[in-house]
Design a protein around this motif. Structure first.
Motif, PDB file in Angstrom:
ATOM      1  N   PHE A 167      75.390  26.287  46.967  1.00 28.17           N
ATOM      2  CA  PHE A 167      74.073  26.828  47.312  1.00 28.17           C
ATOM      3  C   PHE A 167      73.129  25.664  47.579  1.00 28.17           C
ATOM      4  CE2 PHE A 167      69.874  28.657  46.501  1.00 28.17           C
ATOM      5  CZ  PHE A 167      69.950  29.846  47.218  1.00 28.17           C
ATOM      6  N   ASP A 168      72.607  25.571  48.806  1.00 30.14           N
ATOM      7  CA  ASP A 168      71.673  24.513  49.195  1.00 30.14           C
ATOM      8  C   ASP A 168      70.242  25.034  49.136  1.00 30.14           C
ATOM      9  OD1 ASP A 168      73.523  22.395  49.839  1.00 30.14           O
ATOM     10  OD2 ASP A 168      74.129  23.597  51.564  1.00 30.14           O
ATOM     11  N   PHE A 169      69.370  24.257  48.528  1.00 30.62           N
ATOM     12  CA  PHE A 169      67.954  24.623  48.430  1.00 30.62           C
ATOM     13  C   PHE A 169      67.165  23.949  49.555  1.00 30.62           C
ATOM     14  CE2 PHE A 169      69.573  25.173  44.166  1.00 30.62           C
ATOM     15  CZ  PHE A 169      68.973  26.348  43.744  1.00 30.62           C
ATOM     16  N   THR A 170      66.181  24.664  50.074  1.00 30.64           N
ATOM     17  CA  THR A 170      65.292  24.072  51.066  1.00 30.64           C
ATOM     18  C   THR A 170      64.246  23.221  50.353  1.00 30.64           C
ATOM     19  OG1 THR A 170      63.813  25.997  50.997  1.00 30.64           O
ATOM     20  CG2 THR A 170      65.620  26.026  52.623  1.00 30.64           C
ATOM     21  N   ALA A 171      63.573  22.371  51.131  1.00 27.47           N
ATOM     22  CA  ALA A 171      62.560  21.494  50.537  1.00 27.47           C
ATOM     23  C   ALA A 171      61.419  22.295  49.911  1.00 27.47           C
ATOM     24  CB  ALA A 171      62.015  20.541  51.595  1.00 27.47           C
ATOM     25  N   SER A 172      61.111  23.462  50.489  1.00 29.98           N
ATOM     26  CA  SER A 172      59.988  24.266  49.995  1.00 29.98           C
ATOM     27  C   SER A 172      60.354  25.096  48.763  1.00 29.98           C
ATOM     28  CB  SER A 172      59.485  25.189  51.103  1.00 29.98           C
ATOM     29  OG  SER A 172      60.528  26.050  51.544  1.00 29.98           O
ATOM     30  N   SER A 173      61.634  25.406  48.598  1.00 30.78           N
ATOM     31  CA  SER A 173      62.037  26.279  47.487  1.00 30.78           C
ATOM     32  C   SER A 173      62.760  25.548  46.363  1.00 30.78           C
ATOM     33  CB  SER A 173      62.953  27.396  48.009  1.00 30.78           C
ATOM     34  OG  SER A 173      64.201  26.863  48.447  1.00 30.78           O
ATOM     35  N   ALA A 174      63.085  24.279  46.554  1.00 29.91           N
ATOM     36  CA  ALA A 174      63.918  23.569  45.575  1.00 29.91           C
ATOM     37  C   ALA A 174      63.193  23.409  44.243  1.00 29.91           C
ATOM     38  CB  ALA A 174      64.303  22.203  46.125  1.00 29.91           C
ATOM     39  N   PRO A 175      63.842  23.781  43.139  1.00 30.55           N
ATOM     40  CA  PRO A 175      63.234  23.574  41.819  1.00 30.55           C
ATOM     41  C   PRO A 175      63.361  22.113  41.396  1.00 30.55           C
ATOM     42  CG  PRO A 175      65.412  24.521  41.562  1.00 30.55           C
ATOM     43  CD  PRO A 175      65.154  24.456  43.040  1.00 30.55           C
ATOM     44  N   GLY A 214      67.748  33.544  42.097  1.00 29.17           N
ATOM     45  CA  GLY A 214      66.710  34.563  42.104  1.00 29.17           C
ATOM     46  C   GLY A 214      65.307  33.983  42.001  1.00 29.17           C
ATOM     47  N   LEU A 215      65.141  32.939  41.189  1.00 32.15           N
ATOM     48  CA  LEU A 215      63.814  32.338  40.994  1.00 32.15           C
ATOM     49  C   LEU A 215      63.401  31.427  42.133  1.00 32.15           C
ATOM     50  CD1 LEU A 215      64.124  31.487  37.194  1.00 32.15           C
ATOM     51  CD2 LEU A 215      62.535  33.131  38.199  1.00 32.15           C
ATOM     52  N   PHE A 216      64.384  30.777  42.765  1.00 29.67           N
ATOM     53  CA  PHE A 216      64.080  29.818  43.840  1.00 29.67           C
ATOM     54  C   PHE A 216      64.933  30.157  45.059  1.00 29.67           C
ATOM     55  CE2 PHE A 216      63.771  27.844  39.640  1.00 29.67           C
ATOM     56  CZ  PHE A 216      62.432  27.503  39.619  1.00 29.67           C
ATOM     57  N   PRO A 217      64.643  31.277  45.718  1.00 27.27           N
ATOM     58  CA  PRO A 217      65.470  31.727  46.847  1.00 27.27           C
ATOM     59  C   PRO A 217      65.393  30.766  48.020  1.00 27.27           C
ATOM     60  CG  PRO A 217      63.461  33.032  46.701  1.00 27.27           C
ATOM     61  CD  PRO A 217      63.503  32.190  45.472  1.00 27.27           C
ATOM     62  N   SER A 218      66.479  30.666  48.741  1.00 26.10           N
ATOM     63  CA  SER A 218      66.578  29.801  49.910  1.00 26.10           C
ATOM     64  C   SER A 218      66.958  30.639  51.113  1.00 26.10           C
ATOM     65  CB  SER A 218      67.628  28.704  49.674  1.00 26.10           C
ATOM     66  OG  SER A 218      67.841  27.966  50.851  1.00 26.10           O
ATOM     67  N   ASP A 219      66.456  30.233  52.292  1.00 21.92           N
ATOM     68  CA  ASP A 219      66.818  30.954  53.514  1.00 21.92           C
ATOM     69  C   ASP A 219      68.176  30.511  54.050  1.00 21.92           C
ATOM     70  OD1 ASP A 219      66.207  28.418  54.327  1.00 21.92           O
ATOM     71  OD2 ASP A 219      64.543  28.984  55.626  1.00 21.92           O
ATOM     72  N   GLN A 220      68.808  29.567  53.342  1.00 20.53           N
ATOM     73  CA  GLN A 220      70.135  29.125  53.740  1.00 20.53           C
ATOM     74  C   GLN A 220      71.187  29.932  52.968  1.00 20.53           C
ATOM     75  OE1 GLN A 220      70.653  24.894  53.533  1.00 20.53           O
ATOM     76  NE2 GLN A 220      68.537  24.460  54.121  1.00 20.53           N
ATOM     77  N   ASP A 221      72.140  30.417  53.684  1.00 20.09           N
ATOM     78  CA  ASP A 221      73.199  31.203  53.055  1.00 20.09           C
ATOM     79  C   ASP A 221      74.085  30.304  52.201  1.00 20.09           C
ATOM     80  OD1 ASP A 221      72.294  33.478  54.310  1.00 20.09           O
ATOM     81  OD2 ASP A 221      73.583  33.182  56.064  1.00 20.09           O
ATOM     82  N   SER A 222      74.459  30.830  51.033  1.00 14.92           N
ATOM     83  CA  SER A 222      75.370  30.082  50.186  1.00 14.92           C
ATOM     84  C   SER A 222      76.790  30.184  50.734  1.00 14.92           C
ATOM     85  CB  SER A 222      75.320  30.629  48.753  1.00 14.92           C
ATOM     86  OG  SER A 222      75.668  32.002  48.739  1.00 14.92           O
ATOM     87  N   GLU A 223      77.528  29.110  50.542  1.00 16.00           N
ATOM     88  CA  GLU A 223      78.912  29.074  50.993  1.00 16.00           C
ATOM     89  C   GLU A 223      79.829  29.358  49.812  1.00 16.00           C
ATOM     90  OE1 GLU A 223      79.631  25.332  52.793  1.00 16.00           O
ATOM     91  OE2 GLU A 223      77.981  25.493  54.237  1.00 16.00           O
ATOM     92  N   CYS A 224      80.587  30.412  49.894  1.00 20.79           N
ATOM     93  CA  CYS A 224      81.494  30.792  48.809  1.00 20.79           C
ATOM     94  C   CYS A 224      82.923  30.818  49.323  1.00 20.79           C
ATOM     95  CB  CYS A 224      81.123  32.155  48.240  1.00 20.79           C
ATOM     96  SG  CYS A 224      79.550  32.145  47.342  1.00 20.79           S
ATOM     97  N   GLU A 225      83.714  29.861  48.867  1.00 16.14           N
ATOM     98  CA  GLU A 225      85.118  29.820  49.265  1.00 16.14           C
ATOM     99  C   GLU A 225      85.917  30.915  48.570  1.00 16.14           C
ATOM    100  OE1 GLU A 225      83.314  27.344  48.340  1.00 16.14           O
ATOM    101  OE2 GLU A 225      83.364  25.762  49.859  1.00 16.14           O
ATOM    102  N   ASN A 226      85.521  31.227  47.317  1.00 17.83           N
ATOM    103  CA  ASN A 226      86.278  32.237  46.569  1.00 17.83           C
ATOM    104  C   ASN A 226      85.336  32.891  45.563  1.00 17.83           C
ATOM    105  OD1 ASN A 226      88.214  33.847  45.448  1.00 17.83           O
ATOM    106  ND2 ASN A 226      89.529  32.181  44.747  1.00 17.83           N
ATOM    107  N   HIS A 227      84.417  33.672  46.077  1.00 17.76           N
ATOM    108  CA  HIS A 227      83.394  34.277  45.229  1.00 17.76           C
ATOM    109  C   HIS A 227      84.009  35.213  44.192  1.00 17.76           C
ATOM    110  CE1 HIS A 227      79.632  36.151  44.058  1.00 17.76           C
ATOM    111  NE2 HIS A 227      80.181  37.345  44.290  1.00 17.76           N
ATOM    112  N   ARG A 228      85.065  35.924  44.541  1.00 13.52           N
ATOM    113  CA  ARG A 228      85.648  36.918  43.641  1.00 13.52           C
ATOM    114  C   ARG A 228      86.344  36.289  42.437  1.00 13.52           C
ATOM    115  NH1 ARG A 228      86.138  42.005  45.237  1.00 13.52           N
ATOM    116  NH2 ARG A 228      88.016  42.282  43.980  1.00 13.52           N
ATOM    117  N   ALA A 229      86.595  34.967  42.495  1.00 17.93           N
ATOM    118  CA  ALA A 229      87.256  34.305  41.365  1.00 17.93           C
ATOM    119  C   ALA A 229      86.291  33.997  40.233  1.00 17.93           C
ATOM    120  CB  ALA A 229      87.937  33.024  41.839  1.00 17.93           C
ATOM    121  N   ARG A 230      85.006  34.124  40.478  1.00 11.99           N
ATOM    122  CA  ARG A 230      84.012  33.814  39.444  1.00 11.99           C
ATOM    123  C   ARG A 230      84.054  34.854  38.339  1.00 11.99           C
ATOM    124  NH1 ARG A 230      78.624  33.704  42.675  1.00 11.99           N
ATOM    125  NH2 ARG A 230      77.899  34.190  40.560  1.00 11.99           N
ATOM    126  N   GLY A 231      83.827  34.372  37.096  1.00 12.71           N
ATOM    127  CA  GLY A 231      83.731  35.274  35.961  1.00 12.71           C
ATOM    128  C   GLY A 231      85.017  36.017  35.655  1.00 12.71           C
TER     129      GLY A 231
END
Length: 369
Positions: A167-175, A214-231
């Motif tokens: 997940f990449d944060f933009t300069a305006s939204s980065a915490p 959720g707190l610092f949303p970015s307009d850049q889409d996150s890249e998930c190679e294997n999202h379903r493997a989480r948790g």
């Protein structure tokens, strides 16, 4: 080869050479105790609990720039899963340097483990007896330095692992690093006790990930190679932390206000300490220079005394001359007064003689008539 393609190749070569020169010519950027941007003495890992990490950041203060951790923003976060047993999950954070134009990044990992005896830790996804419901969770961060420093140390700590999401944060939204530490502390307090089925490393990583997104949303889409493997442990889903993410997001603003109040107290404390130190240095300087000041005052008094003595000696030596000059002045005044009196007498005599002449003229005129 076309002209456009040739220019493109040259541009790529120039950028490569520029980055190559910077790598060998630039000095390593300055680091911070709780956020290392390079390891001058070779790869090294510094770990701390998320609460102590947050506290150390909040207590930091620079006299000219304030809290530097509030200026180091999160550029990217990555979600990882160990490929071997017990499929531990952790997060990596990439923080930018606070100096504008500096490309340095600091790599920090965050995960949950089981607090064991002393300082020994076991990965939180190991099988722990469900009866150990009062086992404290150890939510910690580890600092690795630059991405180049981090790579070998991450393999030593986690062995084989794979990246699941980025997940990449933009300069305006980065915490900032301070805000990230606040979120980590909130997640820890949301479930400070380790639970094998609900609050293990999967829960911690997913809750932190979802809260930051959720707190610092970015307009850049996150890249998930294997999202379903989480948790998941051995492909078995261990529940969704949606409610915990909502709880953390709801509590964040209040917690951040407390953090800002803490920063203000730290600022006032450091300013008071600086004022106290300046006063102490001034008093020490005055104490150290008191003998010199007294010597200067004594020297000044001696000089004044010597000037008075010289003046008195000069006046004593020149007293006869002064008296002679005064006597000569008085004599000259007397001569002048005498000359003035004589002139008055001469004027009176001339007036008398003139009167007599007038009388004689009158008598002569009478005799002739």
């Amino acid at each position: 080869m076309s002209l456009k393609q040739d220019q493109k190749n040259r541009s790529w070569i120039n950028r490569f050479l520029a980055s190559f020169r910077r790598a060998f010519m630039s000095e390593p950027p300055p680091g911070l105790p709780a956020l290392k941007f390079h390891c001058p003495n070779g790869p090294d890992i510094n770990s701390a609990s998320v609460l102590s990490w947050c506290s150390s950041m909040a207590d930091s203060w620079d006299a000219t720039q304030g809290n530097l951790y509030a200026k180091c923003v999160l550029a990217r976060m990555e979600y990882y899963k160990c490929t071997g047993h017990p499929e531990h999950e952790f997060l990596l954070f990439y923080f930018r340097h606070w100096i504008d134009g500096c490309s340095a990044q600091a790599v920090v990992s965050a995960d949950r483990a089981v607090q064991g005896q002393g300082r020994s830790l076991k990965q939180s996804s190991e099988l722990v007896s469900p009866s150990s419901s009062d086992t404290n969770a150890y939510d910690s961060i580890s600092m690795y330095g630059s991405p180049r420093d981090a790579a070998p140390q991450l393999h030593l700590k986690y062995a084989a692992y794979s990246r699941l999401c980025t997940f990449d944060f933009t300069a305006s939204s980065a915490p900032s690093a301070l805000q990230v530490s606040t979120v980590l502390s909130l997640v820890h307090r949301q479930a400070p006790v380790y639970d094998l089925y609900e609050n293990q490393c999967y829960w911690f990583s997913s809750t932190v990930w979802g809260s930051l997104k959720g707190l610092f949303p970015s307009d850049q889409d996150s890249e998930c190679e294997n999202h379903r493997a989480r948790g998941r442990y051995r492909r078995v889903a261990l529940g969704s932390p949606t409610k915990d993410i909502q709880a953390v997001c709801a509590a964040y603003q209040s917690e951040w206000r407390k953090m800002l109040e803490t920063l203000e107290r730290v600022k006032c404390h450091h300013e008071a300490e600086e004022a106290k130190n300046r006063q102490k240095l001034r008093m020490e300087f005055e104490a150290e220079n008191e003998p010199l000041r007294q010597a200067q005052a004594q020297q000044k008094a001696e000089m004044a005394k010597n000037r008075q003595k010289l003046r008195m000696e000069f006046e004593a030596e020149n007293e006869p001359l002064r008296q002679a000059q005064q006597a000569e002045i008085e004599r000259l005044h007397q001569v002048e007064a005498q000359q003035k009196a004589e002139m008055e007498q001469q004027k009176a005599e001339m007036a008398r003689q003139k009167a007599e002449m007038e009388q004689l003229r009158a008598r002569l005129a009478a005799l002739e008539g």
